[in-house]
Design an enzyme around this catalytic site. Structure first.
Site, short mmCIF file in Angstrom:
data_model
loop_
_atom_site.label_atom_id
_atom_site.label_comp_id
_atom_site.label_asym_id
_atom_site.label_seq_id
_atom_site.Cartn_x
_atom_site.Cartn_y
_atom_site.Cartn_z
N ASP A 14 -16.60 53.76 -49.25
CA ASP A 14 -17.40 54.31 -50.64
C ASP A 14 -17.61 55.53 -50.41
O ASP A 14 -18.08 56.34 -49.49
CB ASP A 14 -19.74 53.33 -50.14
CG ASP A 14 -19.89 52.82 -50.58
OD1 ASP A 14 -20.54 53.74 -51.71
OD2 ASP A 14 -20.87 52.16 -50.75
N ASP A 63 -19.40 55.15 -56.15
CA ASP A 63 -21.14 54.79 -56.04
C ASP A 63 -21.67 55.54 -57.19
O ASP A 63 -21.26 56.19 -58.20
CB ASP A 63 -22.10 55.53 -54.74
CG ASP A 63 -23.68 54.93 -55.13
OD1 ASP A 63 -23.99 54.34 -54.64
OD2 ASP A 63 -23.97 57.00 -55.82
N GLU A 80 -19.12 51.36 -59.37
CA GLU A 80 -20.30 51.09 -59.69
C GLU A 80 -21.28 51.53 -60.93
O GLU A 80 -21.51 52.59 -60.85
CB GLU A 80 -21.85 51.20 -58.43
CG GLU A 80 -22.37 50.68 -58.81
CD GLU A 80 -23.73 50.94 -57.69
OE1 GLU A 80 -24.78 50.94 -57.32
OE2 GLU A 80 -23.80 51.98 -57.86
N HIS A 134 -25.98 45.27 -51.18
CA HIS A 134 -26.97 46.33 -49.52
C HIS A 134 -28.36 46.45 -51.01
O HIS A 134 -29.47 47.18 -50.79
CB HIS A 134 -26.21 46.62 -49.63
CG HIS A 134 -25.70 48.09 -50.72
ND1 HIS A 134 -25.18 47.77 -51.14
CD2 HIS A 134 -26.62 49.35 -50.40
CE1 HIS A 134 -24.11 48.66 -52.25
NE2 HIS A 134 -25.48 49.73 -51.99
N ASP A 135 -27.47 46.02 -52.84
CA ASP A 135 -29.37 46.17 -53.71
C ASP A 135 -30.17 44.93 -54.16
O ASP A 135 -31.09 45.62 -54.81
CB ASP A 135 -28.52 47.18 -54.27
CG ASP A 135 -28.24 48.40 -54.09
OD1 ASP A 135 -28.75 48.89 -53.16
OD2 ASP A 135 -26.85 49.28 -54.91
C1 GLC Z 1 -26.04 52.80 -55.78
C2 GLC Z 1 -26.18 52.21 -54.08
C3 GLC Z 1 -27.57 51.56 -53.76
C4 GLC Z 1 -27.63 53.58 -53.44
C5 GLC Z 1 -28.01 54.57 -55.32
C6 GLC Z 1 -27.84 56.10 -55.32
O1 GLC Z 1 -27.03 52.01 -56.48
O2 GLC Z 1 -25.44 51.22 -54.63
O3 GLC Z 1 -27.60 52.26 -52.50
O4 GLC Z 1 -29.37 53.99 -53.10
O5 GLC Z 1 -26.89 54.81 -55.69
O6 GLC Z 1 -26.39 56.37 -53.72
#
Ligand code: GLC
Length: 533
Positions: free
Chosen positions: A100, A196, A255, A327-328
């Site tokens: 990640d 990310d 993402e 995880h979100d």
């Molecule tokens: C992404 C991650 C999340 C994080 C955010 C800031 O959305 O999946 O968990 O809090 O980025 O890094």
């Protein structure tokens, strides 16, 4: 047939949240040797790759998504030598490793930011984004995206918490340093990266305010056109792709922040990313539904989402990804099941593993782990603290993996960093492995079936029309075979007419029909797969 098997396209990717997976040293926090100790489990389940959420040094203001050193392991998670052992062990079992990369922002404790904020003429000043006056940009976790720093009398930009300052990707030294971090991990044998919020790297060079729009929270009350999705991202992706392509079979999945399928595909291609998430099944239909935690998981809604993503990905010739949990967001089983009944979790699993696109399985999804209910005082996640009780934050989907019925669910010999779900004595890996009808064994069977069935891997998606109420059915059609997938969302039995063909029953969560003629009977919440080859 298996010769053309490309791991990130034809395989299944399993997301591990390292602090919650397995604790090897009894400090209550999962770690890399813990992951290594569970590689046989992952290999038995049949996954082809693991994506590790961040394990880098971090002050944990956003649980690892605030990184204070890109090229190291946080001592609580292990060492670089532990990391190398994990990669070697994974590769020995044919499992690829995806990291990640959180490169939109660092931690405010990263040495780069400490230098940057120390004075206006520090050589790293321009590595972050400083302005005399803020514009209207909002932080996604609430509040303004700008924080005033009294040391130097300017505001710095953070699209997330103030502990996560955004780096200035327009600065050539930053660009080089970030690409060097990719190189560092590639050299250590990493097979791919999850980027990310990559489409936020570049911001409008004139810092124009975003135009207003209707929405619930301040963040949703503006069109995000100047704080994300800037054209400078494309040449950067090209450069990153050239770096990845200088190694064999490397991969990057983005993402896509605030991303509909059309936007996600625009970042993919032979000189861009291999794949980008479109969160078709995790995002509720509207912001209001999100706030109220209502999820319209029914055949019409699901089919509409599938058709939208099929249209976008197909038109662009881009291979999709499928995500039900991460995880979100709230875990799929928590959104779809009532009580401890796993029938709808099997149905959601069947969708994940029979749609066109790479399935991303989230740790514990294979045993139907449910979100943890927390009291207000137990909430740790920054947006949860801010928006509770309307939005409780993301701690619920991050509870420790439930391995067995021993204390702390076999996750740790010490008190875990986050509560274990109290249902663990009944819901755990050991119990489900022993039960032939469990979600675990269903998942394992379906992963094997997907990998061994060309139509399920690569076939076209063709929805069946004329399904009875509550039923979604579709074909996955390849040159040499067709699979029919029937999903009964409803609690009532149903009869589904099937197209004329020589169907053989392949898999069912009910009783496999002895033979199939013009229709099949589906039990409440049944998943049924037929094949014609
Ligand atoms: C992404 C991650 C999340 C994080 C955010 C800031 O959305 O999946 O968990 O809090 O980025 O890094």
């Amino acid at each position: 047939m298996m010769n053309d098997f490309l791991w990130w396209r034809d395989g299944v990717i399993y997301q591990i949240y390292p602090r919650s997976f397995a604790d090897s040293n009894g400090d209550g926090l999962g770690d890399l040797p813990g992951v290594t100790s569970r590689l046989d489990y992952l290999s038995d389940l049949g996954v082809d790759a693991i994506w590790l959420s961040p394990f880098y040094p971090t002050p944990d203001k956003d649980f690892g998504y605030d990184i204070s050193e890109y090229c190291d392991v946080d001592p609580r998670f292990g060492t670089l030598a532990d990391f190398d052992r994990l990669v070697t062990g994974a590769h020995r079992r044919g499992i690829r490793v995806v990291l990640d990369m959180v490169m939109n922002h660092t931690s405010d404790q990263h040495p780069w930011f400490l230098e940057s904020r120390s004075s206006r003429d520090n050589p790293k000043r321009d590595w972050f984004i400083w302005r005399d006056r803020p514009n209207n940009w909002q932080a996604s976790f609430g509040g303004k995206a700008w924080t005033f720093d009294p040391v130097t009398g300017q505001y710095f930009l953070h699209l997330f918490t103030p502990a996560q300052p955004d780096v200035n990707w327009r600065n050539p030294e930053v660009r080089k340093a970030q690409l060097d971090a990719f190189r560092f991990w590639l050299e250590r044998g990493v097979d791919g990266f999850r980027l990310d919020v990559f489409n936020a790297y570049f911001k409008d060079d004139r810092f124009r305010s975003n135009p207003p729009k209707f929405g619930l929270r301040g963040f949703d009350r503006q069109e995000h056109i100047h704080d994300i999705d800037q054209p400078e991202m494309m040449p950067l992706l090209d450069e990153l792709r050239a770096l990845l392509d200088s190694y064999p079979e490397r991969y990057a999945v983005g993402e896509t922040y605030l991303g509909a399928p059309e936007k996600a595909v625009s970042y993919c291609g032979p000189d861009k990313l291999h794949a980008a998430f479109s969160f078709d099944f995790t995002m509720p239909a509207s912001e209001a539904a999100a706030a109220l935690r209502i999820h319209p998981f029914n055949p019409d809604w699901v089919l509409q989402k599938i058709l939208e993503r099929e249209a976008a990905f197909d038109a662009a010739g881009v291979w999709p990804t499928t995500v039900m949990s991460n995880h979100d967001v709230m875990r799929a089983a928590s959104r779809t099941c009532r009580g401890a009944d796993d029938r709808m979790a099997k149905l959601a699993m069947a969708l994940l593993l029979t749609l066109r696109g790479t399935p991303f399985l989230y740790y514990g999804e294979e045993i139907g782990m449910r979100d943890l209910a927390l009291k207000r005082s137990e909430i740790m996640d920054p947006p949860g603290k801010k928006y509770w009780p309307i939005y409780p934050g993301r701690d619920g989907c991050r509870s420790p993996m439930q391995w067995d019925a021993s204390p702390n669910a076999g996750f740790s010999s010490a008190q875990p960093w986050l509560k274990v779900n109290p249902d663990y004595p009944r819901r755990n890996v050991a119990a489900q492995r022993a039960d032939p009808d469990s979600l675990f064994n269903f998942t394992k069977k379906l992963i094997a079936l997907r990998k061994g069935t060309p139509a399920l891997r690569g076939g076209n998606f063709v929805p069946l029309t004329g399904c009875p109420r509550g039923v979604l059915a579709y074909l996955r059609r390849a040159a040499e075979q067709t699979v029919l997938v029937a999903l009964n969302f409803s609690g009532r039995a149903a009869r589904l007419p099937v197209p004329a063909a020589a169907w053989t029953p392949l898999l069912s969560t009910g009783a496999l029909p002895a033979e199939v003629r013009t229709e099949v009977r589906l039990a409440p919440h049944e998943v049924l797969l037929l094949i014609n080859s």
